[in-house]
Design an enzyme around this catalytic site. Structure first.
Site, PDB file in Angstrom:
ATOM      1  N   ARG A   8      -5.661  16.205   2.572  1.00 36.51           N
ATOM      2  CA  ARG A   8      -6.436  15.447   1.573  1.00 36.51           C
ATOM      3  C   ARG A   8      -7.942  15.548   1.826  1.00 36.51           C
ATOM      4  O   ARG A   8      -8.738  15.380   0.906  1.00 36.51           O
ATOM      5  CB  ARG A   8      -6.004  13.982   1.542  1.00 36.51           C
ATOM      6  CG  ARG A   8      -6.336  13.216   2.807  1.00 36.51           C
ATOM      7  CD  ARG A   8      -5.934  11.755   2.685  1.00 36.51           C
ATOM      8  NE  ARG A   8      -5.781  11.168   4.014  1.00 36.51           N
ATOM      9  CZ  ARG A   8      -6.290   9.987   4.357  1.00 36.51           C
ATOM     10  NH1 ARG A   8      -6.978   9.268   3.503  1.00 36.51           N
ATOM     11  NH2 ARG A   8      -6.091   9.520   5.575  1.00 36.51           N
ATOM     12  N   SER A  35      -9.421   6.993  -0.475  1.00 40.38           N
ATOM     13  CA  SER A  35      -8.251   7.526   0.231  1.00 40.38           C
ATOM     14  C   SER A  35      -7.948   8.967  -0.161  1.00 40.38           C
ATOM     15  O   SER A  35      -7.581   9.791   0.672  1.00 40.38           O
ATOM     16  CB  SER A  35      -7.018   6.674  -0.077  1.00 40.38           C
ATOM     17  OG  SER A  35      -7.215   5.362   0.368  1.00 40.38           O
ATOM     18  N   GLU A  56      -2.600   4.225 -13.766  1.00 44.94           N
ATOM     19  CA  GLU A  56      -2.296   5.643 -13.575  1.00 44.94           C
ATOM     20  C   GLU A  56      -1.940   6.362 -14.874  1.00 44.94           C
ATOM     21  O   GLU A  56      -2.251   7.547 -15.042  1.00 44.94           O
ATOM     22  CB  GLU A  56      -1.159   5.805 -12.556  1.00 44.94           C
ATOM     23  CG  GLU A  56      -1.507   5.345 -11.144  1.00 44.94           C
ATOM     24  CD  GLU A  56      -1.427   3.828 -10.963  1.00 44.94           C
ATOM     25  OE1 GLU A  56      -0.915   3.133 -11.864  1.00 44.94           O
ATOM     26  OE2 GLU A  56      -1.879   3.336  -9.909  1.00 44.94           O
ATOM     27  N   PHE A  81       2.609   7.343  -7.172  1.00 42.32           N
ATOM     28  CA  PHE A  81       2.139   6.858  -8.474  1.00 42.32           C
ATOM     29  C   PHE A  81       1.655   8.021  -9.353  1.00 42.32           C
ATOM     30  O   PHE A  81       1.837   8.013 -10.567  1.00 42.32           O
ATOM     31  CB  PHE A  81       0.994   5.860  -8.291  1.00 42.32           C
ATOM     32  CG  PHE A  81       1.254   4.838  -7.216  1.00 42.32           C
ATOM     33  CD1 PHE A  81       2.389   4.048  -7.273  1.00 42.32           C
ATOM     34  CD2 PHE A  81       0.391   4.686  -6.145  1.00 42.32           C
ATOM     35  CE1 PHE A  81       2.637   3.105  -6.278  1.00 42.32           C
ATOM     36  CE2 PHE A  81       0.640   3.755  -5.154  1.00 42.32           C
ATOM     37  CZ  PHE A  81       1.759   2.965  -5.214  1.00 42.32           C
ATOM     38  N   HIS A 107      -1.177  11.661  -0.107  1.00 44.67           N
ATOM     39  CA  HIS A 107      -0.192  10.743   0.466  1.00 44.67           C
ATOM     40  C   HIS A 107       1.244  11.039   0.018  1.00 44.67           C
ATOM     41  O   HIS A 107       2.012  10.138  -0.324  1.00 44.67           O
ATOM     42  CB  HIS A 107      -0.565   9.291   0.154  1.00 44.67           C
ATOM     43  CG  HIS A 107      -1.847   8.843   0.811  1.00 44.67           C
ATOM     44  ND1 HIS A 107      -3.053   9.435   0.547  1.00 44.67           N
ATOM     45  CD2 HIS A 107      -2.081   7.871   1.716  1.00 44.67           C
ATOM     46  CE1 HIS A 107      -3.996   8.846   1.259  1.00 44.67           C
ATOM     47  NE2 HIS A 107      -3.444   7.901   1.979  1.00 44.67           N
ATOM     48  N   ASP A 115       2.850   2.519   5.702  1.00 42.74           N
ATOM     49  CA  ASP A 115       2.970   1.898   4.378  1.00 42.74           C
ATOM     50  C   ASP A 115       4.427   1.787   3.929  1.00 42.74           C
ATOM     51  O   ASP A 115       4.761   0.996   3.051  1.00 42.74           O
ATOM     52  CB  ASP A 115       2.169   2.673   3.328  1.00 42.74           C
ATOM     53  CG  ASP A 115       0.717   2.194   3.248  1.00 42.74           C
ATOM     54  OD1 ASP A 115       0.389   1.209   3.934  1.00 42.74           O
ATOM     55  OD2 ASP A 115      -0.075   2.811   2.512  1.00 42.74           O
ATOM     56  N   ARG A 165      -1.509  12.553   3.846  1.00 43.24           N
ATOM     57  CA  ARG A 165      -2.449  11.638   4.473  1.00 43.24           C
ATOM     58  C   ARG A 165      -2.742  12.027   5.926  1.00 43.24           C
ATOM     59  O   ARG A 165      -3.865  11.890   6.399  1.00 43.24           O
ATOM     60  CB  ARG A 165      -1.843  10.220   4.463  1.00 43.24           C
ATOM     61  CG  ARG A 165      -2.586   9.238   5.331  1.00 43.24           C
ATOM     62  CD  ARG A 165      -1.932   7.857   5.300  1.00 43.24           C
ATOM     63  NE  ARG A 165      -2.649   6.948   6.192  1.00 43.24           N
ATOM     64  CZ  ARG A 165      -2.293   6.699   7.447  1.00 43.24           C
ATOM     65  NH1 ARG A 165      -1.227   7.273   7.967  1.00 43.24           N
ATOM     66  NH2 ARG A 165      -2.996   5.856   8.190  1.00 43.24           N
TER      67      ARG A 165
END
Lengths: 320, 282
Positions: A8, A35, A56, A81, A107, A115, A165
């Site tokens: 990322r 992020s 989104e 998402f 991610h 998470d 991530r």
């Protein structure tokens, strides 16, 4: 130890580079710009970064509209998402109308870590693979992620770029012209061997290389293929290696249903007498993720280097 | 002064086109196509939309997005009457190999800006387009999106509404075809939207209301909407589903059903009679 950097981290940086090179690039994100690192584009030119907030569906629609005015548009958010929640928007707007929108969430996979299962997207490749007009690249390190973003920006039409991530070791050189090694429809043989073929993507590529070293110490020579381009898949490279070794194992931090393992199985099933041992698919075995650190999770889901080398040994004891 | 007679003439032709093509196809959505005829007639033939049928991708064009994609027949009728393709091609609606897909497909038919059909997505697309056009500084193009009222039940509409107002996009005009009916019944029977104008106002939009079958009134609100600056504009057009055909008007059963040949003949006769009486009135 090689330098470690997350795929990322390449995202925002590369968008800024593309802008500097004159590409009419835009990023649309949904309250996760820090992020995903798309915020870097906002720092360079705030008019080129649209933060739609926690919305989104609108993110995909706005990107679609922007692309229809001639822009090269990337969408962000987290993979769970940015693909799952907006599957219909990607299907009916982006892919059906063949728009120049690059679905580039971060991610993805269980490497998201603490998470937990709600945020660990292990179905994204399956969802994106079934869509007509969609091309999919899965970068294995920071350098290939840069190349993936550049490739998507310069190739008209829908793209899915799967980024993660977690920091992962750098596998590729980023010297001049590095991006030429990453083409649509091309896999990269990152280690040669004659006994077994390990086809991996994303973070699993470096884990497969570690496994190959362990196997080598036991006298087993593994060929490791980085399936950078998942769709189209590099049939030729994979078949050629499979014909040489007769033994194929796939590895991905994604469900074994619908991702790389499925794609390789679908390919090999069409050719008789390629394998002399059943195909083995390592991946998330039809279950959700869970909270934990990278090493704990990859052990739990049998996706670490140890699990890969063990799986190879289990395929045929005669290796040992 | 606009030539309302000319627009009405086109609207009458479009109603005939819609009935004939859906009857020939044997399926389709007459109710919501007919409620939007006058809106589309004013947009296309009232000097509202700037477009070049012989150059569909002309950069200076205004964009029109049929977010309620199931009303494809009204868009096809407008495009054909505007000269994008031959009126005869309307007879291919929904047939195998046709460019006139059941729901608009921008990959197949010039003049269709983007594929629609999955409700709730057109406003977001319009917002992205409006932003892209605004930053390009090449012209004063506007983006028009035609939405169904039932479609406003989709959450994405309000995501887009919130964002358009926040970005102060003055070049976007949403038209709500407020015919009060959806597939399962009236809006109030299914999920009431309450005061639509108040909702858009609360989201930061300028709102206008109009009788969606009053040609001169529609022209007037489009003119008003085009002066909007720093805020998106929503036009709530009060319409009648199935407008113009007595047995279809206000009947949700005609949302997605083709008339029989006899019903089509009756409807065409009714339209011919009302056209003739209009001529007499003039």
């Amino acid at each position: 130890m090689a330098t470690k950097k997350a795929t990322r981290a390449a995202y925002g940086e590369t968008l800024v580079e593309l802008l500097e090179e004159g590409v009419d690039v835009y990023a649309v994100d949904a309250d996760l710009s820090g992020s995903t690192t798309s915020a870097k584009l906002a720092e360079a030119d705030s008019s080129r970064h649209l933060n739609v907030g926690i919305a989104e569906q609108n993110m995909i629609g706005v990107a679609a509209g922007l692309s229809l005015t001639g822009k090269v548009v990337f969408t962000g958010s987290f993979a769970v998402f940015g693909t799952g929640r907006v599957y219909d928007q990607i299907r009916n707007t982006v892919c059906y109308a063949k728009l120049n929108v690059k679905i580039a969430p971060t991610h993805a996979g269980i490497s998201v870590g603490p998470d937990g299962g709600s945020h660990q997207m292990v179905e994204d490749l399956a969802l994106m693979r079934v869509l007509p007009n969609m091309r999919i690249v899965v970068p294995a390190d920071y350098v290939s992620a840069k190349a993936a973003i550049r490739l998507a920006a310069h190739t008209p039409g829908p793209f899915y770029i799967r980024m993660g991530r977690a920091a992962v070791p750098q596998l590729y050189d980023d010297g001049a012209g590095f991006e030429k090694g990453f083409e649509l429809g091309k896999a990269r043989v990152v280690r040669t061997g004659a006994d077994v073929t390990i086809v991996a993507c994303g973070v699993e590529v470096h884990l497969a290389l570690t496994a190959a070293e362990q196997l080598a110490s036991q006298g087993v020579q593994a060929e490791v293929i980085d399936a950078f381009s998942l769709k189209p898949l590099d049939d030729e490279t994979i078949l050629k290696s499979a014909r040489k070794t007769g033994c194929v194992l796939t590895a991905e931090e994604h469900s074994i249903i619908g991702g790389l393992g499925s794609a390789v199985a679908e390919l090999l099933a069409q050719y008789p007498n390629v394998l002399n041992k059943p195909l083995k698919r390592l991946g998330v075995q039809d279950r959700f993720g869970t909270s934990g650190e990278f090493d704990e999770l990859f052990k739990e889901y049998s996706l670490d280097a140890q699990a890969i080398s063990q799986a190879v040994c289990d395929m045929d004891g005669s290796f040992l | 002064m606009i030539d309302t007679a000319e627009i009405e003439h086109n609207a009458a032709h479009m109603r005939q086109d819609i009935l004939k093509m859906i009857t020939l196809a044997g399926s389709g959505h007459p109710g919501g196509s007919l409620s939007a005829v006058d809106i589309c007639a004013v947009l296309f033939f009232g000097g509202v939309l700037r477009y070049r049928p012989d150059e569909p991708d002309w950069e200076g064009r205004d964009r029109f997005i049929l977010s309620k994609g199931h009303a494809a027949p009204v868009l096809y009728a407008a495009l054909a009457r505007a000269g994008y393709f031959e009126v005869a091609e309307l007879a291919t609606l929904r047939k195998f190999g046709s460019r006139l897909q059941g729901h608009p497909d921008s990959q197949k038919l010039p003049g269709v800006e983007v594929a629609t059909g999955s409700l709730g997505q057109g406003l977001s697309i319009a917002v992205g387009m409006a932003y892209g056009l605004a930053v390009s500084e090449k012209g004063q193009q506007r983006v028009y999106a035609l939405l169904g009222d039932g479609e406003l039940q989709e959450g994405q509409i309000w995501e887009a509404a919130m964002f358009a107002a926040y970005k102060k996009l003055g070049n976007i005009i949403a038209i709500i075809d407020n015919n009060n009916l959806q597939i399962d019944g009236s809006l109030d029977e299914v999920v009431s939207l309450g005061d639509i104008a108040a909702k858009f106002t609360a989201f930061g939009w300028k709102t206008l209301e109009v009788d969606g079958h009053d040609i001169a009134g529609l022209k007037q609100v489009f003119d008003q909407a085009s002066t909007c600056q720093n805020a998106p504009c929503a036009i709530i057009a009060h319409t009648v589903k199935g407008k113009g055909i007595n047995f279809m008007e206000g009947q949700c059963g005609w949302h997605g059903k083709a008339p029989s040949d006899e019903q089509c003949d009756d409807a065409l006769k009714e339209l011919a009679t009302s056209c003739a009486s209009q001529e007499v009135t003039r």
